[in-house]
Design a protein around this motif. Structure first.
Motif, short mmCIF file in Angstrom:
data_model
loop_
_atom_site.label_atom_id
_atom_site.label_comp_id
_atom_site.label_asym_id
_atom_site.label_seq_id
_atom_site.Cartn_x
_atom_site.Cartn_y
_atom_site.Cartn_z
N ASP A 57 0.88 -1.14 0.00
CA ASP A 57 0.00 0.00 0.00
C ASP A 57 0.94 1.21 0.00
O ASP A 57 1.88 1.26 0.80
N HIS A 59 0.47 5.09 -0.26
CA HIS A 59 -0.48 6.21 -0.39
C HIS A 59 0.18 7.58 -0.32
O HIS A 59 1.12 7.78 0.46
N SER A 65 -8.78 7.27 1.19
CA SER A 65 -9.20 6.26 2.17
C SER A 65 -8.96 6.71 3.60
O SER A 65 -9.38 6.04 4.54
N HIS A 76 -2.35 5.66 6.84
CA HIS A 76 -1.46 4.50 6.94
C HIS A 76 -0.67 4.38 5.65
O HIS A 76 -1.09 4.86 4.59
N GLU A 108 -8.79 4.27 -4.63
CA GLU A 108 -8.42 3.19 -3.72
C GLU A 108 -8.09 1.97 -4.55
O GLU A 108 -8.60 1.80 -5.67
ZN ZN Z 1 -4.52 1.63 2.26
#
Ligand code: ZN
Length: 193
Positions: A57, A59, A65, A76, A108
């Motif tokens: 992930d 970001h 999100s 996160h 996302e």
């Molecule tokens: Zn995420």
């Protein structure tokens, strides 16, 4: 049953990142317990000449999100932060291919196959069996497995000892396992040789 990996096997490690492990921003209970299990699979992959892929992930700080943007999660796995790094005990080989996802603020992506790049790599490499483990069972593992089973001529196995669920609602992890199995993924317990 011990499983020997070969050059037509692929190992996909989903989001084994600090923020999804105890102490992280979006910790999965017992999330770091997947690390030694997956390290055994990595060793078998290296030994057998199988390809290793590690998704993450990844970001931007204003990802949709995140709660500040109206999303469901605390911030996160923000790019280039310690929380976004792979767990320090994960023994990724030099040749592992890193697959970043959800890098755009307004989109996302739970699945490691979201961009299409991973699927193309698996096909180009002639991968016939894909072994999937990591975090979390009910989100990115599930989404990745459900995409993987759509690929032609690919047998998809879930490493059941090497996954953990968020379980926002009780039973989410079990429901995810059922969904993966119903879609054609193989859930039998397997150990790397
Ligand atoms: Zn995420």
């Amino acid at each position: 049953m011990a499983t020997e990996l070969t050059p037509s096997d692929g190992l996909l490690l989903v989001d084994v990142q600090n923020d999804f492990c105890p102490g992280g921003a979006l910790a999965v209970a017992d999330g770091d317990a997947v690390v030694p299990v997956l390290n055994d699979w990595i060793a078998a992959a290296v030994h057998g000449g199988a390809l290793v892929f590690a998704s993450r992930d990844w970001h931007p700080a204003d990802h949709l999100s995140f709660a500040e943007q109206g999303g469901p999660w605390p911030p996160h796995c923000v790019q280039d932060t310690p929380g976004a790094a792979f767990h320090p005990d994960l023994e990724l080989p030099d040749g592992a291919a890193v697959v970043s996802k959800a890098e755009q603020p307004d989109r996302e992506a739970y699945s490691a196959f979201d961009s299409g790049e991973l699927g193309e790599k698996l096909q180009a490499a002639g991968i016939r069996r894909l072994w999937v483990g990591g975090l979390a069972t009910d989100y990115c593992v599930k989404a990745s497995v459900l995409d993987a089973v759509q690929l032609p001529e690919l047998e998809v196995h879930v490493i059941t000892a090497g996954i953990r669920a968020v379980d926002v609602a009780a039973g989410d992890g079990d429901a995810a396992l059922q969904a993966m199995q119903a879609a054609g993924a193989i859930l039998e317990h397997a150990e790397p040789a």
